[in-house]
Enzyme design. Structure first.
Site, short mmCIF file in Angstrom:
data_model
loop_
_atom_site.label_atom_id
_atom_site.label_comp_id
_atom_site.label_asym_id
_atom_site.label_seq_id
_atom_site.Cartn_x
_atom_site.Cartn_y
_atom_site.Cartn_z
CG HIS A 1 -11.50 29.29 -27.61
ND1 HIS A 1 -10.82 29.08 -26.43
CD2 HIS A 1 -10.56 29.66 -28.52
CE1 HIS A 1 -9.52 29.28 -26.62
NE2 HIS A 1 -9.34 29.65 -27.89
CD GLU B 1 -12.76 24.10 -22.68
OE1 GLU B 1 -11.80 23.79 -23.43
OE2 GLU B 1 -13.95 23.97 -23.02
N PRO B 2 -8.93 27.25 -18.87
CG PRO B 2 -8.49 27.77 -16.63
CD PRO B 2 -9.56 27.26 -17.54
N GLY B 3 -5.73 26.83 -20.02
CA GLY B 3 -4.68 25.84 -20.23
C GLY B 3 -3.31 26.42 -20.01
CG ASP C 1 12.35 18.76 -42.06
OD1 ASP C 1 11.69 19.82 -42.03
OD2 ASP C 1 12.03 17.79 -42.77
N GLY D 1 -8.03 30.78 -23.73
CA GLY D 1 -7.51 32.07 -24.16
C GLY D 1 -6.92 32.90 -23.05
CE LYS E 1 -6.45 21.72 -27.18
NZ LYS E 1 -7.22 21.86 -28.42
#
Length: 452
Positions: free
Chosen positions: A197, A271-273, A363, A237, A69
């Site tokens: 996490h 989970e390094p994104g 907007d 993180g 994601k």
């Protein structure tokens, strides 16, 4: 071929030693100025290679599982796939993308804390067994739809930072873990590990110490129920800073050696994104409209941008051709982690004016930068945003016929050599590359493809 999408419609520019990413941006702006002034990204895929080398040097043997994601563009997924990185998916669409890379189901985890039954069934059919769970309702749903599931109990962490509440939105308590294990035993569901996490905004690394201690307690608890635990997921993180990576490693390494030693057979993953992709992408946007506003209406809080400002100085509002319903979507939920840079050359002594930046939707939520100091800009000028690779290149809104920016993938020869040295380069991969001399104008229509 494993690791590369057969129908991916994109290419990667291979920069010679005299060409830089700044040259690429200059050339693309030159072309867009003459062909339509669309927003665009320049992605340095070599940054992914360098970040992976850094990860292996600092964090090995912790295996990275990239959260799709964060950035689901094909160039990113394919490069990471060839590097041997695993993938953390939050939806059926993400699982399908990763499957198309030829990634083994064992290297995919389904991490959505609120899973749809139909997507659990899809994971079961695809052989994607590892998934997370933090409550009994989710546990029962998984047991009905995926009998071979292997669960990681997602435990909450006490991540307390200035102005933030305890991180309890997702994740269960130690007390509730016993209840979940009792339920899993009754339902015949396997629990194989623990996930936690720690937010990248957390400044107190002691949070990792508490989280690892809690995880060890859950592993001990699992032995009482006869579960064979073999996986620990320390979450994401990771900001992308080598210093932060080394600081985290310095804190967790001694505890991992004590609580989860190598001889225990427990696989530690993360989970390094944004660690991989944030700094790899630069966004260029164009000023499409401009207004002069009254100073007292510029800042709702009534604060001043500059103490020495004269009341007769103009205050500018600029509208650009990308916004929160596009590449700045993360701005709706968090602060913008980058500042705009003016592309055009201007004198050092040129005056700076209080300014705000807005997207094209008109907007009231489409505000990108509330206040900053910029030289006076004209319609048609370009602004550059660095560190735009995370949370900006997934599925995006079609609000007001928003058009996705083009993506120009690049890689240096040295990074390409790094891939060859790692034994992951191939003739098939080479077909995605083309040579970029240091002194030519690049044509998007002829030499690049979009990732859309």
């Amino acid at each position: 071929m494993k690791g590369f999408l057969e129908d991916a419609n994109y290419s990667i520019g291979l920069l010679d030693e005299g060409a830089t990413l700044a040259d690429v941006i200059d050339n693309c702006i030159y072309e867009h100025t003459h062909t339509g002034k669309k927003a665009f990204y320049v992605g340095d895929l070599g940054k992914l290679v360098r970040n992976n080398v850094q990860w292996q040097n600092v964090m090995a043997p912790i295996k990275p599982f990239y959260p799709v994601k964060c950035n689901s563009t094909p160039g990113v997924l394919e490069i990471l796939g060839t590097l041997g990185v695993g993938f953390a998916c939050s939806s059926k669409a993400e699982m399908a993308l990763v499957q198309d890379l030829g990634i083994s189901p064992e290297n995919i985890i389904y991490t959505n804390p609120c899973k749809q039954a139909s997507q659990i069934k899809y994971a079961a059919k695809a052989g994607i067994n590892i998934m997370t769970c933090d409550n009994d309702i989710e546990l029962k749903k998984i047991s009905r739809n995926h009998p071979n599931a292997k669960l990681l109990l997602h435990i909450a962490t006490e991540d307390i930072t200035a102005g933030e509440e305890m991180n309890m939105k997702f994740g269960t308590t130690l007390k509730n873990c016993r209840h979940l294990m009792e339920c899993a035993k009754e339902l015949g569901v396997q629990i194989v590990g623990v996930k936690f996490h720690v937010s990248g905004s957390c400044k107190d690394l002691q949070t990792y110490i508490h989280a690892l201690s809690d995880a060890r307690c859950v592993f001990d608890m699992a032995e009482e129920f006869g579960f064979k635990m073999n996986m620990l997921d320390i979450g994401g993180g990771f900001t992308g800073s080598e210093l932060q990576l080394e600081e985290v490693n310095h804190v967790i390494r001694p505890l991992l050696d004590v609580y989860f030693p190598k001889e225990s057979g427990i696989n530690v993953i993360a989970e390094p994104g944004c660690y991989y992709v944030s700094s790899a992408f630069t966004l260029a946007v164009n000023v499409i409209a401009k207004k002069t506003v009254e100073y007292d209406k510029f800042l709702p809080s009534g604060g001043k941008v500059e103490q020495t400002r004269n009341d007769d100085e103009p205050v500018f509002t600029y509208y650009i051709n990308d916004g929160v319903y596009g590449s700045f979507a993360s701005k709706l939920s968090e602060k913008l982690n980058t500042i705009p840079e003016v592309h055009k050359k201007y004198k050092e002594d040129e005056p700076l004016f209080a300014s705000s930046l807005w997207g094209p939707s008109c907007d009231e939520l489409d505000q990108i930068v509330e206040n900053c100091l910029l030289p006076e800009l004209s319609v048609g000028d370009w602004l550059i945003f660095d560190n735009m690779g995370s949370g900006t290149l997934g599925e995006q809104s079609t609000f007001n016929d928003y058009q996705r920016p083009l993506i120009y993938y690049m890689m240096s020869f040295s990074d390409w050599d790094e891939m060859q040295d790692a034994g992951i380069a191939s003739d098939t991969l080479m077909k995605n590359f083309f040579f970029v001399p240091s002194c030519i104008q690049l044509s998007p229509e002829e030499r690049f493809s979009t990732a859309a």
